[in-house]
Enzyme design. Structure first.
Site, short mmCIF file in Angstrom:
data_model
loop_
_atom_site.label_atom_id
_atom_site.label_comp_id
_atom_site.label_asym_id
_atom_site.label_seq_id
_atom_site.Cartn_x
_atom_site.Cartn_y
_atom_site.Cartn_z
N ASP A 101 0.98 -1.16 -0.01
CA ASP A 101 0.01 -0.14 0.08
C ASP A 101 0.80 1.37 0.00
O ASP A 101 1.66 1.33 0.94
CB ASP A 101 -0.79 -0.04 1.38
N LEU A 102 0.54 2.10 -0.79
CA LEU A 102 1.59 3.35 -1.03
C LEU A 102 1.21 4.35 0.16
O LEU A 102 0.11 4.60 0.50
CB LEU A 102 1.38 4.08 -2.33
N ASP B 216 -4.44 2.43 -4.59
CA ASP B 216 -2.89 2.36 -4.38
C ASP B 216 -2.32 1.30 -3.82
O ASP B 216 -1.43 1.29 -3.08
CB ASP B 216 -2.19 3.79 -3.69
#
Lengths: 458, 262
Positions: free
Chosen positions: A323-324, A366
């Site tokens: 996960d960004l 994301d």
């Protein structure tokens, strides 16, 4: 799991669109009532100056309004004089209630459902009447008793409900049924308006589960709006994962047919036909359009293949959920166009980091995932996760902007952290969440089924 | 000369006060618009009376400006405040979304409560939340205190919220058991007694602090310094007791004091 997620997303999108349609419909009706009220206020003003006996003046004024199709809801504009001994409208309790309300409040009031006096036919449209009080010029009207004392009559406009609804501005979203009831009981007697049957003809057909009632207050009176969806609404506004499933199904069906044909007619010819299949169609169904990485559906398929292989061969593999961090900040401050380009660059970095035998996919937003196959020991996955973390830590150049983001990674290993698709993906997801919660730019490992302590890389 | 010097000295002494006072009142550079919404003791369209109307009238009187007052649904009010088509409304509460387009001048504060039918079996918020059969009624566009908002949002996601344009239909639907709960404030209490709603209902507290309510000012329509002048007028009404006197017309003195002293 993928299908379940897609179903929930579709439902959420449908509810959101439905809420919007309901809000818009309420607003359109309210504004139309206000518009008609303003129309009546012009007549009220004229009467306040000239008195109720100035009928010719009222008639001329109404003519100058040029009530065209925009005001098709109005059947009649008229005047009721206040006569203490009673008059025809006063004897009708529904009309009287509205007239009293208008008098006491000094504002417009709408009646309940009535049969209009102009209607002589057998089954007329439901109607309602809007009243505005007229007070003697120059008299005080600050209190209820003053308003009652100085009332000289009412100006009114009568409406057929169907025509009123037809004069609303804007367009109703297709695939919706709409009914309006007088007050709060949804009975046949209270029904004021019902939208037309759908284009499939006759009955409105089966409805989906989304329905709502809104209790509107218009000019002091309650109308209940009942709205529901039909299949057309879902088709139009649902995020339709069934297309993807249908396309995959079609491809699989064609593949099976080709396989059968192959067995009958020879391998070479079948392979040529397979090669001539619409590659673009298959690719579209299986890949994320923004990053070109395998989408959820394809990734799930590969994961299941790997599960089967590992079970058969007593092998190991790893799942890394990514996960960004700070991505929302980029989207919110620099816009979605920059955000999209950033995601594309992240995808490219993942592809250059992982091995050829590994698979990187995009789950949405994301969130990304990496499947590491043919795992020997956990050192390899630790090394890979760290490599990914470091590569994401390098600045990105997007459209002239230097962007610094990082990643929160969750790692799960088969078979220790799960032996089914659901278990192992949940383990990796939970680990990623822990990495996120501890500040991001970290790698967290799943708590294994052997109860080894989870480790968070700092 | 001495007399002139005295006059000048006096003027120098009082001029800042006079100038400050002149600067403190709104500029009245144009006519303004203010909208009320029908809500219990705050304002009743049926009688054209209420706390908000009284506060608005006193505010307008002190400003010396021309203000056109109208009545409209609350959802429409917020829409027009945001677009700048409406200058003022009354008794609004803030949240991060509203802060972007509205300024406020607080004039009272109160807590929110959940009113539930006794026969719903609800003893606390969790009971209401967990019983799928229960429907909550809210007024469109209303927001409340933190816990109340959380309950509304959660139930809305499960299609368990019925919206209304005002209180009257919510009371009716509660009596008919079409909804089993609604969120109320102190100025709704008299209506509960009058309509016999209190007999069949119980009240559950949200464990939230009291929420300030105030004059709503459109940021798009009114520059910051103009908003500050109107805010000053409200503050003066608080300081000199005018607000308390208005509230005492509708509440007992101790209740009025609790609402305006915050």
């Amino acid at each position: 799991m993928v299908w379940d997620h897609e179903c929930k997303s579709t439902q959420k999108a449908l509810h959101s669109q439905f809420d919007f349609a309901l809000r818009e419909t309420v607003s359109r009706i309210e504004q139309r009532v206000v518009a008609y009220e303003q129309l009546l206020r012009g007549v009220q003003g004229l009467l306040a100056v000239n008195g109720l006996n100035h009928r010719a003046g009222i008639h001329k004024y109404v003519e100058t309004l040029q009530l065209d199709a925009n005001f098709s809801g109005v059947k009649e504009i008229g005047v009721e004089m206040w006569v203490p001994l009673g008059f025809s409208s006063w004897s009708d309790p529904v009309r009287r209630l509205a007239m009293e309300k208008a008098r006491d409040s000094g504002m417009a009031a709408i009646s309940g459902k009535v049969r209009l006096l102009v209607d002589t036919q057998k089954n007329p449209q439901p109607g309602f009447i809007m009243y505005l009080p007229v007070f003697a010029q120059g008299t005080p009207r600050e209190t209820i008793s003053q308003r009652r004392e100085h009332l000289i009559g009412w100006v009114f406009a009568s409406f057929h409900m169907n025509d009123f609804m037809a004069s609303l501005y804007g367009k109703q979203s297709p695939g919706l049924t709409l009914s309006v009831y007088d007050n709060i009981e949804l009975t046949e007697d209270a029904l004021l308006y019902q939208s037309a049957p759908d284009h499939n003809g006759g009955d409105r057909g089966p409805r989906t589960d989304i329905t709502a009632r809104e209790y509107m207050v218009v000019a002091g009176h309650t109308w209940t709006l009942a709205m529901g969806t039909q299949p057309e609404f879902e088709t139009r506004y649902g995020r339709d994962a069934s297309d993807v499933v249908a396309v995959i199904g079609l491809i699989l069906s064609v593949s099976l047919a080709l396989l059968a044909w192959l067995m009958i007619n020879g391998r070479t010819r079948a392979l040529r036909l397979a090669a001539n299949m619409t590659e673009e169609l298959r690719h579209m169904a299986q890949h994320d359009t923004l990053t070109n990485l395998p989408n959820r559906a394809l990734f799930s398929d590969r994961l299941n293949h790997e599960l089967a292989r590992a079970k058969r061969d007593n092998g190991r593999f790893a799942l890394i959920f990514l996960d960004l961090d700070k991505f929302k900040h980029v989207n919110d401050n620099l816009g979605h166009a920059i955000g999209d380009q950033l995601l594309q660059q992240v995808a490219q970095r993942l592809l250059t980091t992982i091995r050829a035998v590994d698979t990187a996919g995009r789950l949405g937003g994301d969130e990304f995932v990496v499947l590491m196959t043919g795992l020997g020991d956990t050192d390899a996955v630790i090394g890979m996760a760290e490599k990914i973390r470091q590569t994401l830590g390098q600045p990105f150049m997007v459209d002239g902007h230097q962007l610094a983001i990082s990643g929160s990674l969750g790692v799960a290993v088969y078979p220790e952290d799960g032996i089914t698709e659901i278990d192992i993906t949940k383990s990796a997801d939970d680990a990623m969440y822990r990495a996120k919660e501890s500040g991001g730019d970290k790698i967290a490992f799943a708590v294994s089924h052997n109860s080894k302590a989870s480790r968070i890389s700092i | 000369m001495t007399k002139l010097r005295h006059i000048i000295t006096l003027w120098v002494a009082i001029a800042p006060f006079c100038l400050a006072n002149a600067a403190a009142t709104p500029a009245c550079s144009r006519g303004y618009t203010l909208a009320l919404h029908d809500h219990g003791l705050l304002y009743s369209a049926d009688t054209d009376t209420g706390i908000d109307k009284d506060v608005a009238e006193e505010l307008v009187r002190r400003s010396g400006c021309k203000v056109t007052v109208s009545v409209m649904p609350r959802a429409r009010i917020w829409q027009l405040i945001e677009s700048g088509a409406l200058d003022f409304s009354m008794s609004g509460i803030t949240n991060p979304e509203r802060d972007k387009f509205a300024g406020f001048a607080w004039y009272f504060s109160n807590k929110y409560h959940l009113l539930v039918r006794k026969d719903s079996g609800v003893r606390n918020l969790t009971d209401f939340e967990q019983n799928d059969k229960l429907q909550l009624g809210v007024i469109r566009s209303f927001r409340y205190s933190e816990s109340a908002n959380r309950l509304v949002d959660k139930l809305h996601a499960s299609n368990r919220v019925s919206q209304a344009g005002g209180l009257a239909p919510l009371y009716q639907t509660l009596m008919l058991n079409h909804i089993q709960g609604m969120i109320i404030e102190p100025f709704d209490f008299p209506a509960l007694e009058e309509k016999k709603i209190r007999d069949i209902t119980s009240i559950i507290e949200f464990n939230d602090r009291s929420v300030p309510h105030g004059l709503i000012m459109s940021k798009k329509a009114l520059p910051a310094e103009e908003q500050e002048r109107w805010r000053l007028l409200i503050n003066q009404m608080r300081t000199d007791g005018s607000l308390r006197r208005i509230f005492e017309t509708y509440f007992k003195p101790d209740q009025a004091a609790a609402m305006v002293n915050f």
